[in-house]
Every structure is written in C-alpha cells, then in structure tokens.
Motif scaffolding. Structure first.
Motif, PDB file in Angstrom:
ATOM      1  N   ARG A 102       0.825  -1.213   0.000  1.00 11.76           N
ATOM      2  CA  ARG A 102       0.000   0.000   0.000  1.00 11.76           C
ATOM      3  C   ARG A 102       0.856   1.258   0.000  1.00 11.76           C
ATOM      4  NH1 ARG A 102      -2.505  -1.272   4.046  1.00 11.76           N
ATOM      5  NH2 ARG A 102      -1.445  -0.018   5.638  1.00 11.76           N
ATOM      6  N   VAL A 103       1.954   1.238   0.758  1.00 12.04           N
ATOM      7  CA  VAL A 103       2.854   2.394   0.806  1.00 12.04           C
ATOM      8  C   VAL A 103       3.477   2.651  -0.563  1.00 12.04           C
ATOM      9  CG1 VAL A 103       5.048   3.218   1.721  1.00 12.04           C
ATOM     10  CG2 VAL A 103       3.339   2.257   3.266  1.00 12.04           C
ATOM     11  N   LEU A 104       3.827   1.590  -1.249  1.00 13.95           N
ATOM     12  CA  LEU A 104       4.420   1.752  -2.582  1.00 13.95           C
ATOM     13  C   LEU A 104       3.462   2.443  -3.541  1.00 13.95           C
ATOM     14  CD1 LEU A 104       6.292  -1.655  -3.056  1.00 13.95           C
ATOM     15  CD2 LEU A 104       7.306   0.598  -2.691  1.00 13.95           C
ATOM     16  N   VAL A 105       2.162   2.182  -3.352  1.00 16.82           N
ATOM     17  CA  VAL A 105       1.171   2.799  -4.230  1.00 16.82           C
ATOM     18  C   VAL A 105       0.865   4.229  -3.779  1.00 16.82           C
ATOM     19  CG1 VAL A 105      -1.207   2.659  -5.059  1.00 16.82           C
ATOM     20  CG2 VAL A 105       0.169   0.583  -4.863  1.00 16.82           C
ATOM     21  N   GLU A 106       0.611   4.402  -2.469  1.00 20.44           N
ATOM     22  CA  GLU A 106       0.194   5.711  -1.969  1.00 20.44           C
ATOM     23  C   GLU A 106       1.320   6.733  -1.989  1.00 20.44           C
ATOM     24  OE1 GLU A 106      -1.295   4.930   1.895  1.00 20.44           O
ATOM     25  OE2 GLU A 106      -3.163   3.997   1.186  1.00 20.44           O
ATOM     26  N   GLU A 107       2.554   6.317  -1.766  1.00 22.57           N
ATOM     27  CA  GLU A 107       3.678   7.246  -1.694  1.00 22.57           C
ATOM     28  C   GLU A 107       4.572   7.190  -2.924  1.00 22.57           C
ATOM     29  OE1 GLU A 107       5.792   6.847   1.937  1.00 22.57           O
ATOM     30  OE2 GLU A 107       3.995   6.852   3.196  1.00 22.57           O
ATOM     31  N   ALA A 108       4.020   6.687  -3.987  1.00 20.95           N
ATOM     32  CA  ALA A 108       4.816   6.601  -5.208  1.00 20.95           C
ATOM     33  C   ALA A 108       5.129   7.996  -5.745  1.00 20.95           C
ATOM     34  CB  ALA A 108       4.057   5.796  -6.264  1.00 20.95           C
ATOM     35  N   VAL A 109       6.298   8.183  -6.270  1.00 15.65           N
ATOM     36  CA  VAL A 109       6.743   9.448  -6.843  1.00 15.65           C
ATOM     37  C   VAL A 109       6.941   9.262  -8.348  1.00 15.65           C
ATOM     38  CG1 VAL A 109       8.538  11.207  -6.863  1.00 15.65           C
ATOM     39  CG2 VAL A 109       7.891  10.109  -4.708  1.00 15.65           C
ATOM     40  N   ASP A 110       6.230  10.083  -9.103  1.00 17.32           N
ATOM     41  CA  ASP A 110       6.356  10.015 -10.556  1.00 17.32           C
ATOM     42  C   ASP A 110       7.558  10.878 -10.952  1.00 17.32           C
ATOM     43  OD1 ASP A 110       6.158   9.916 -13.261  1.00 17.32           O
ATOM     44  OD2 ASP A 110       4.069  10.561 -13.371  1.00 17.32           O
ATOM     45  N   VAL A 111       8.678  10.228 -11.214  1.00 20.46           N
ATOM     46  CA  VAL A 111       9.896  10.970 -11.537  1.00 20.46           C
ATOM     47  C   VAL A 111       9.846  11.591 -12.924  1.00 20.46           C
ATOM     48  CG1 VAL A 111      11.314   9.598  -9.983  1.00 20.46           C
ATOM     49  CG2 VAL A 111      11.026   8.839 -12.343  1.00 20.46           C
ATOM     50  N   THR A 112       8.801  11.314 -13.674  1.00 18.21           N
ATOM     51  CA  THR A 112       8.682  11.925 -15.003  1.00 18.21           C
ATOM     52  C   THR A 112       8.026  13.304 -14.929  1.00 18.21           C
ATOM     53  OG1 THR A 112       6.523  10.914 -15.440  1.00 18.21           O
ATOM     54  CG2 THR A 112       8.486   9.635 -16.010  1.00 18.21           C
ATOM     55  N   LEU A 113       7.481  13.702 -13.751  1.00 16.68           N
ATOM     56  CA  LEU A 113       6.850  15.006 -13.633  1.00 16.68           C
ATOM     57  C   LEU A 113       7.908  16.110 -13.690  1.00 16.68           C
ATOM     58  CD1 LEU A 113       4.243  14.360 -10.812  1.00 16.68           C
ATOM     59  CD2 LEU A 113       3.770  14.742 -13.227  1.00 16.68           C
ATOM     60  N   PRO A 114       7.532  17.312 -14.109  1.00 13.67           N
ATOM     61  CA  PRO A 114       8.495  18.423 -14.108  1.00 13.67           C
ATOM     62  C   PRO A 114       8.992  18.696 -12.692  1.00 13.67           C
ATOM     63  CG  PRO A 114       6.533  18.968 -15.384  1.00 13.67           C
ATOM     64  CD  PRO A 114       6.234  17.680 -14.693  1.00 13.67           C
ATOM     65  N   HIS A 115      10.271  18.959 -12.559  1.00 20.41           N
ATOM     66  CA  HIS A 115      10.860  19.156 -11.242  1.00 20.41           C
ATOM     67  C   HIS A 115      10.653  20.566 -10.718  1.00 20.41           C
ATOM     68  CE1 HIS A 115      13.891  20.921 -13.881  1.00 20.41           C
ATOM     69  NE2 HIS A 115      14.325  21.587 -12.822  1.00 20.41           N
ATOM     70  N   ASP A 116      10.249  21.504 -11.555  1.00 17.94           N
ATOM     71  CA  ASP A 116      10.167  22.907 -11.149  1.00 17.94           C
ATOM     72  C   ASP A 116       8.728  23.409 -11.110  1.00 17.94           C
ATOM     73  OD1 ASP A 116       9.750  22.701 -13.827  1.00 17.94           O
ATOM     74  OD2 ASP A 116      10.994  24.414 -14.392  1.00 17.94           O
TER      75      ASP A 116
END
Length: 381
Positions: A102-116
């Motif tokens: 559940r943590v892997l799903v709820e706290e997942a970070v999409d590293v493809t999103l813009p960083h700024d």
C-alpha cells in the motif's frame, strides 16, 4: 509403609481441560485472522499471548496438578501456545506485506513530472534597494545604525526640535502606544517620560547615535516607520525610510549637495543632476527639498508637447526628499557643541524611490505579498 497413591487427583483445574485449551487456542487464531492492520494485531497479540492472556494463566495452573498429570497438561498447553505463536507470526507477515504494498502505491513518486512545478520566489525589492543604498554609503565610510520602532516621544519629537503643539504630534499623524502618565508609571527617565509612540521617521536613530558616539559621526539609518495614513496607491501606514547624518567640524551645504549627488548618480546613472529648493523642517536649519533630474526624459519633455513624460509629468524634476544642516538646538539636545561641530542630514522613503526606479504605479503592490510582483525584480546579491 504403603506406596503413594498416584491415581488420586485432589485438584480438578477447569482451565486445563482439553476442551478449554482448544477454545482458548481457537479464540486467539480467530482474533489474529480478524485483525485488519498491524495496530489491531498488536492489541490482540497482548490479549492472547501476553502474561495475562488465557493460555498464559492456564500454564500457571499446571503447578496445582499431581505429578503424573502435569506432563499431559503441559503438552496440551504448550502445543496450543505454539500454534498461537505460529499463527501470530504468519498474520504479522501478511499484514506487513499488505502495508508495504500500500505504501508503494500511496507514496509513489512520478519521476517523469516536471521538477520545477513549485515557482521560485525572490527577495522583496524594498529589501534589495535598501541594502543597495546602504552599500553606497558604507563605501563612502558611513556606518549603518539601527534603533527601536517603538520610541519615546523625546527621541521622536523633543530632541528634534518639535514644539509640544506641533501638528505632527497629533493623534491623526502619530500612533501613540502610551501617554506620559503611563510612561512615568513605568519608572521612565527624563528622556522617556513624555510618552511612547511608533516612530514616525528614522530620525530618532540619529539622536541615539549622537548620544552614544562622539563626533565625528557618519551614519545611515534605514528602517520601518509608522504614520496614520490610509493605504492607497501612493500612501501606506507602514513604510521604509532611510536617513543620513554627518556631524563633523566644518561641514557645509556643499558637502550635503555633493553627498546627495553621489547617491543619485549611483542609483540612477552618471550625469543625473540634483537641485535644492528652500523649505522648513524643525530639525534642520537651513532646510531644503531635494529634487533630482528626471532619469527618463532628462528634462527634454519640459515645454515639449511632442515628448510628454509620465514619470515627471513633463516638469523635468522629481521630488526626492528633505535635507538640510542639523539645527544647533538638536546638537545641543544631544550634548554636541554647535560652536565646534556642524552637521547635515537628509531622508527619503524607499517605497517612493522604488516607484521612481521601476515605474511602480501602485504602492499597494509592495505590501500585498504577491509573488508576481516580487519575482520580476529577481535576486540581487
């Protein structure tokens, strides 16, 4: 002498009956299976495996049995406690696996999103302009001086040659914090017994500097000041001033004019001229208003309808602030000999200077905290 009667059982323990042991075990297994998360599992773990759990209490009752019955009861209780322990471990591993998934799903970070995506802010332009003005004078040998924003009337008015009936003392111009009676009740000194106000200018810092230091004295005093003005496009009840004071032997208006010329050229470019117009201030004599040449049209818009200038309204000059030679009464109030020393001072609002330099039309933009106003000014170091 006859042998001991091993078949005689003087004690019958209800908790050690096979059906009771089975019931306790089944209740523990059912409680573990019903736990939906690790927190609930920790609660039922204490209830069914702790020192006060039914199986633990039953294990203590084995000592009341005759020797020949203890082994059988011990096997039953030990087997049940072993099953409960294994079931607890299995259920805990299952719940931990569910939590991790559940943590892997709820706290997942999409590293493809813009960083700024979070916009960067910027230092407020009033801060950077104030520091730039300080740097100009520090490079000339001046010292930056500061003072309290809640000030005694003596420092704010009396020492600066404001008479008791001066309009600036009235409630419509000054924020009063405490009256003379309140200040006297606090053990005030002669300098503070006149009352307490929010300072209306940074000139009290000049008074404190003359009281604390011996001439020669060269200080620049930036800071917030307070007046009972309405907040509109050109006024604000809290604004920033910067004042300068020089006290030394032989200072004249020529020294004042040269110092102001240097500041104006450092801020608005080489060749920017200034002029003095006679005026009156209680703390300077003679006094003057200082104007600077319009840095946009350089005076070319005067009498020229083909080249109107919004900055100076085609007058060619922009009012900068008040200045003059320090009144001898002010020097005397601070213990400085006016026969030996003279001084000059001037002051102006940094908000007005910011409006001049960057064509800011509404002073309310400076105080609303909108990052869209501060970001275009960038970060100055």
């Amino acid at each position: 002498m006859s042998a001991p009667n091993k078949s005689y059982d003087p004690v019958e323990v209800e908790a050690l009956k096979p059906e009771e042991i089975t019931r306790m075990r089944d209740e523990a297994l059912a409680a573990f299976a019903a736990a939906d998360d690790l927190e609930e599992l920790r609660e039922v773990k204490v209830a069914h495996t702790g020192d006060r759990s039914p199986l633990a209490l039953a294990n203590r009752e084995i000592g009341a049995l005759p020797p020949h019955a203890k082994a059988d009861a011990g096997k039953r209780v030990g087997g049940a406690r072993g099953e409960v322990g294994r079931a607890l471990k299995v259920r805990q591993e299952e719940l931990e696996a569910e939590r991790d998934a559940r943590v892997l799903v709820e706290e997942a970070v999409d590293v493809t999103l813009p960083h700024d995506r979070a916009p960067a802010g910027a230092r407020h332009p009033l801060t950077t302009l104030s520091e730039r003005i300080e740097d100009i004078f520090v490079a000339m040998g001046y010292e930056v001086a500061e003072g309290p924003e809640i000030e005694a009337e003596w420092f704010n008015f009396d020492a600066l040659n404001f008479p008791p009936d001066h309009p600036a003392r009235a409630m419509q111009d000054t924020f009063f914090v405490a009256g003379p009676d309140t200040a006297a009740g606090r053990g005030a000194t002669k300098q503070t017994e006149t009352g307490i106000v929010l300072r209306t200018h940074t000139s009290p810092v000049q008074i404190r500097s003359m009281l604390d230091r011996e001439p020669p004295l060269y200080v620049v005093c930036p800071g917030r000041v307070y007046r009972t003005d309405e907040l509109d496009a050109t006024h604000t009840p809290v604004f920033t001033q910067v004042e300068l004071l020089a006290v030394d032997e032989g200072l004249t208006m020529a020294d004042l004019k040269g110092t102001m010329d240097h500041m104006v050229q450092a801020l608005f470019g080489e060749g920017t001229r200034t002029r003095l117009r006679p005026n009156f201030f209680p703390f300077t004599e003679p006094s003057a208003e200082m104007d600077m040449q319009c840095y946009v049209c350089r005076g070319d818009s005067v009498g020229n309808p083909d080249r109107p200038c919004r900055t100076c309204s085609s007058e060619g000059w922009i009012e900068l602030g008040g200045c003059g030679m320090v009144n001898p009464r002010v020097l005397t109030a601070c213990g400085v000999d006016p026969d030996k020393y003279s001084g000059f001072a001037f002051g102006f609002g940094i908000e007005r200077m910011l409006m001049f330099r960057h064509n800011v039309e509404d002073m309310r933009d400076m105080v609303e905290g909108d990052v869209r106003f501060t970001r275009p000014f960038g970060m100055e170091i």
